[in-house]
Design a protein around this motif. Structure first.
Motif, short mmCIF file in Angstrom:
data_model
loop_
_atom_site.label_atom_id
_atom_site.label_comp_id
_atom_site.label_asym_id
_atom_site.label_seq_id
_atom_site.Cartn_x
_atom_site.Cartn_y
_atom_site.Cartn_z
N ILE A 70 0.90 -1.18 -0.18
CA ILE A 70 -0.14 -0.03 -0.07
C ILE A 70 0.79 1.18 -0.06
O ILE A 70 1.92 1.23 0.74
CB ILE A 70 -0.97 -0.01 1.10
CG1 ILE A 70 -1.73 -1.18 1.15
CG2 ILE A 70 -1.74 1.19 1.40
CD1 ILE A 70 -2.67 -1.35 2.49
N ASN A 129 1.08 5.81 -0.56
CA ASN A 129 0.38 7.00 -0.62
C ASN A 129 1.22 8.02 -0.94
O ASN A 129 2.58 7.94 -0.53
CB ASN A 129 -0.34 7.49 0.64
CG ASN A 129 -1.16 6.71 1.37
OD1 ASN A 129 -1.11 5.89 2.22
ND2 ASN A 129 -2.58 6.81 0.98
N MET A 149 2.25 12.02 -1.79
CA MET A 149 1.73 13.36 -1.49
C MET A 149 2.58 14.41 -2.13
O MET A 149 3.94 14.10 -2.01
CB MET A 149 1.40 13.67 0.19
CG MET A 149 0.28 12.95 0.77
SD MET A 149 0.29 13.17 2.45
CE MET A 149 1.24 11.73 2.94
N VAL A 203 6.27 10.06 -0.21
CA VAL A 203 5.78 8.66 -0.42
C VAL A 203 5.71 7.75 0.95
O VAL A 203 6.80 7.68 1.52
CB VAL A 203 6.71 7.81 -1.43
CG1 VAL A 203 5.81 6.40 -1.85
CG2 VAL A 203 6.90 8.73 -2.78
N HIS A 219 3.31 1.60 3.26
CA HIS A 219 2.54 0.64 4.33
C HIS A 219 2.52 -0.64 3.90
O HIS A 219 2.58 -1.16 2.88
CB HIS A 219 0.97 1.41 4.38
CG HIS A 219 0.80 2.64 4.63
ND1 HIS A 219 0.73 3.12 5.72
CD2 HIS A 219 0.54 3.59 3.58
CE1 HIS A 219 0.55 4.46 5.48
NE2 HIS A 219 0.53 4.84 4.49
N LEU A 226 -7.76 3.97 -9.10
CA LEU A 226 -6.48 5.02 -8.95
C LEU A 226 -6.79 5.88 -10.05
O LEU A 226 -5.97 7.12 -10.35
CB LEU A 226 -5.37 4.30 -9.14
CG LEU A 226 -4.62 3.42 -8.23
CD1 LEU A 226 -3.45 2.54 -8.39
CD2 LEU A 226 -4.67 4.33 -6.86
#
Length: 94
Positions: free
Chosen positions: A12, A14, A16, A24, A27, A87
């Protein structure tokens, strides 16, 4: 190079970004503790920070390398349609 380099697995992520940088977050999903239970919140593995320019160069070189690998394999790596849709991506984006 350090003697002990962390070996990181992430399923996982994310991303930003703002004009000053890209962050980055990687997870790792956690399995539920019993069948039928809700999965726990994914565990944060690491945070990577880049300048926008470095991030762009990484993406460009990564794309080039992966396209060469797909060409040498004779087949593209397939991404499940539901992942692309979630996505906001399509195969044409590749």
């Amino acid at each position: 190079m350090p003697d002990a380099v962390p070996d990181i697995y992430s399923d996982i992520f994310n991303i930003m970004e703002n004009p000053l940088g890209v962050m980055v977050l990687l997870h790792q999903s956690q399995p539920p503790d019993r069948p039928g239970a809700v999965s726990p919140v994914p565990k944060l593995i690491t945070v990577l920070r880049f300048s926008p320019e470095n991030w762009k160069v990484m993406l460009m070189t990564g794309r080039t390398q992966l396209k060469k690998r797909e060409a040498s394999n004779g087949a593209p790596y397939k991404i499940a349609p539901e992942i692309l849709t979630s996505l906001g991506l399509t195969e044409a984006d590749w």
